[in-house]
Each structure stands twice: as C-alpha cells, then as structure tokens.
Design an enzyme around this catalytic site. Structure first.
Site, PDB file in Angstrom:
ATOM      1  N   SER A 213       0.854  -1.177   0.000  1.00 54.86           N
ATOM      2  CA  SER A 213       0.000   0.000   0.000  1.00 54.86           C
ATOM      3  C   SER A 213       0.896   1.235   0.000  1.00 54.86           C
ATOM      4  O   SER A 213       2.122   1.129   0.117  1.00 54.86           O
ATOM      5  CB  SER A 213      -0.904   0.014   1.230  1.00 54.86           C
ATOM      6  OG  SER A 213      -0.193   0.537   2.319  1.00 54.86           O
ATOM      7  N   LYS A 214       0.252   2.384  -0.113  1.00 55.25           N
ATOM      8  CA  LYS A 214       1.035   3.629  -0.161  1.00 55.25           C
ATOM      9  C   LYS A 214       1.768   3.852   1.156  1.00 55.25           C
ATOM     10  O   LYS A 214       2.627   4.701   1.262  1.00 55.25           O
ATOM     11  CB  LYS A 214       0.136   4.795  -0.540  1.00 55.25           C
ATOM     12  CG  LYS A 214      -0.312   4.633  -1.995  1.00 55.25           C
ATOM     13  CD  LYS A 214      -0.907   5.838  -2.663  1.00 55.25           C
ATOM     14  CE  LYS A 214      -1.010   5.550  -4.166  1.00 55.25           C
ATOM     15  NZ  LYS A 214      -2.233   5.871  -4.809  1.00 55.25           N
TER      16      LYS A 214
END
Ligand code: GLU
Length: 301
Positions: free
Chosen positions: A254-255
């Site tokens: 994920s970011k």
C-alpha cells in the site's frame, strides 16, 4: 478485438499519493504487453476523488514513469491526443451524457441512504469488508421510469441476478453474480462525484482501449464494468488482472509501505534496478538483476 487491430493499453493511476512498486508493476506490465505487439499506451489521470487527489501527485506519477522510461502516446496532464481530456476531473460533461443514457433505461434510482444506513442493512454474509447494498431505496418494480434524476441522493444502478463470465488473460476464467457479489452500485455520489465504475468504462470505451491490465483487486470490478459496457452498447476490452505484490509480511503493498515507494526506490536504485525488481516479481527474469526496458521488450526475455 480483431487480430489486425493495434492493441491499446492504458495506465490509469489515482493521484492520491506517491506510487509504490505495485503501481509500477502494473504500469510496466501493461506498457510491455502492448509495446511488444507494436501497440499504443495511454496515461489517464483518475482524479475523481476530490478529497484525495492532488495535482502534485499527478506530476510525480508522470515524473516516475518518465524516470523508468515508460512513454505514452496519449494522455497525461498536457492532454495530448485525440480522445482528451485525459484527466477525469475534466470529463464531467462526458460522464453526464452517459449517465443520461443509463437513466433512460429505467434501471437507475436515487438512493438517500447514509453510510450508517448502508452498514446497518447490509447482507450479513459480507464478512470480507465488501459492502453489498441491500436495495433499501430501490423501487419495488424495475425498470422504473418514475425516478426523478434531479432528486437529491446518489444514483445507483439496479443489477439483476445474473452471472457475468469472462476469460481473464492472466487470472483465467471468471464468473461473478451481479446481485450476489456486487449489488446495486453507485454511478454518481450524492455530492456529485462520478463513480470509478462509470468513469472507467466510459473512458476506456471512448479512448479505444482494447486491453485493461491492472491488479487483481479489480477483478470483481471487471464484472460490474462488463455489465456497464453492455448497457451502454460498447464492446468490452480484454481484461488481464495481475497478481498483487505483497510486502515481507505477506500483506498487499500500500502507499504506506515506504521502503517500496517510488521515493525510496529512486533514492536507492537506478531505473534498471527497479525494472529488474518488477521483471523478477513478474517471473520474466529468474532473479532480480538490473535490466533495461529494451531487453524486456525483446521476445527472448
Ligand atoms: N484508478 C484506479 C487505481 O488507481 C485504477 C483503475 C483501473 O486500472 O481500472 O486503483
């Protein structure tokens, strides 16, 4: 797609933060897939979420793609090409036109449920976090031509109890039941924001995209999208959903995985090193080693 048609792929990032290895993986694989066959590649900026999208993230996306050597024939922030604009926030009138068509079918309705209403009435078996709308605001008889499109609320599409089957180029044969797996879904939010599902179908169709390659988190969306293609009378593209990359603890990237964000990757590596990581993750090369895009393009790799 007929055999002599030039393949058209696209990368459609949401500018909600810096890209990570997983985003780049999808971009590189999509680019390679069409470039290996002499095809075209489009960059579309999916900035429909006004809270999360930032122009500076879109600029960084372009910069990161250029750093890797991925070039696009159409699109980007300068809206180059015949099917623009390529920035979704500038396509409002286009989406309006296609929503009108869907409203004319009588299979859309206005939904005034709040998030709390939806959580309280969702079908109990949805334990994986997916929310299937219960149909609380759905008119008793569909199609319904009495719905007032100007009434407040979100616009939902009624979906039938129907299986959507497709052959994914990477994930294999798929079958989703629209009513059971998706439920009636939103085309336009109550605040006027266009839904991803509507925008992506309209854009891919009008931009002539023949191959949609992206992460397998969007497999179920493909079923919703195929249904929209059918309602709007468009031919769907071929879908190719890539396995999701995971971090050391086996979780989907994920970011928030800073070490694999493009910022960290660019600080510590050259483009060919990052391409090597991607090619290795994809199983194109048997160990992570520096590799040039030109090498990846050659049929022997
Ligand atoms: N904008 C979507 C995302 O960044 C991708 C949509 C797509 O490839 O269809 O997750």
């Amino acid at each position: 797609m007929s055999d002599n048609q030039v393949p058209v792929g696209r990368f459609a990032p949401s500018p909600s933060g810096r890209m990570h290895l997983g985003n780049i993986y999808a971009a590189v694989m999509s680019w390679l897939s069409v470039r290996r066959r002499g095809g075209r590649w489009i960059l579309r900026i999916e900035d429909l979420d006004p809270q999360r999208s930032k122009p500076e993230h879109a600029l960084m996306i372009e910069d990161d793609l250029q750093w890797l050597g991925l070039d696009w024939d159409e699109g980007g922030l300068d809206n180059r090409g015949p099917h623009g604009p390529y920035v979704q926030s500038r396509r409002h009138d286009i989406y309006r036109q296609y929503l009108d068509r869907l409203e004319a079918t009588g299979f859309t309705y206005k939904c005034r449920c709040t998030r709390a209403d939806i959580m309280a009435t969702q079908a109990p078996h949805q334990s994986d976090g997916r929310i299937i709308y219960s149909g609380r605001c759905r008119p008793a008889v569909m199609p319904c031509h009495d719905t007032d499109p100007s009434a407040p609320g979100a616009t939902r599409l009624y979906v039938p109890d129907r299986d959507i089957k497709f052959d994914d180029l990477l994930a294999g044969p798929q079958c989703f039941n629209l009513a059971r797996d998706c439920g009636d879904f939103i085309l336009r939010r109550a605040d006027g924001a266009w839904s991803y599902q509507l925008a992506v179908v309209v854009d891919d169709a009008l931009m002539g995209v023949t191959e949609v390659m992206r992460g397998s988190d969007l497999l179920l969306s493909a079923a919703q999208q195929i249904y929209l293609y059918e309602l709007l009378g468009f031919e769907p593209p071929r879908f190719a959903h890539l396995p999701l990359l995971t971090n050391e603890t086996g979780q989907r990237l994920s970011k928030r995985d800073n070490s694999l964000s493009m910022e960290a990757l660019r600080q510590n590596n050259r483009p060919e090193d990052v391409l090597g990581m991607v090619a290795h993750a994809a199983g194109i090369i048997d160990r992570a080693r520096p590799v040039a895009l030109s090498e990846l393009l050659s049929p022997g790799v």
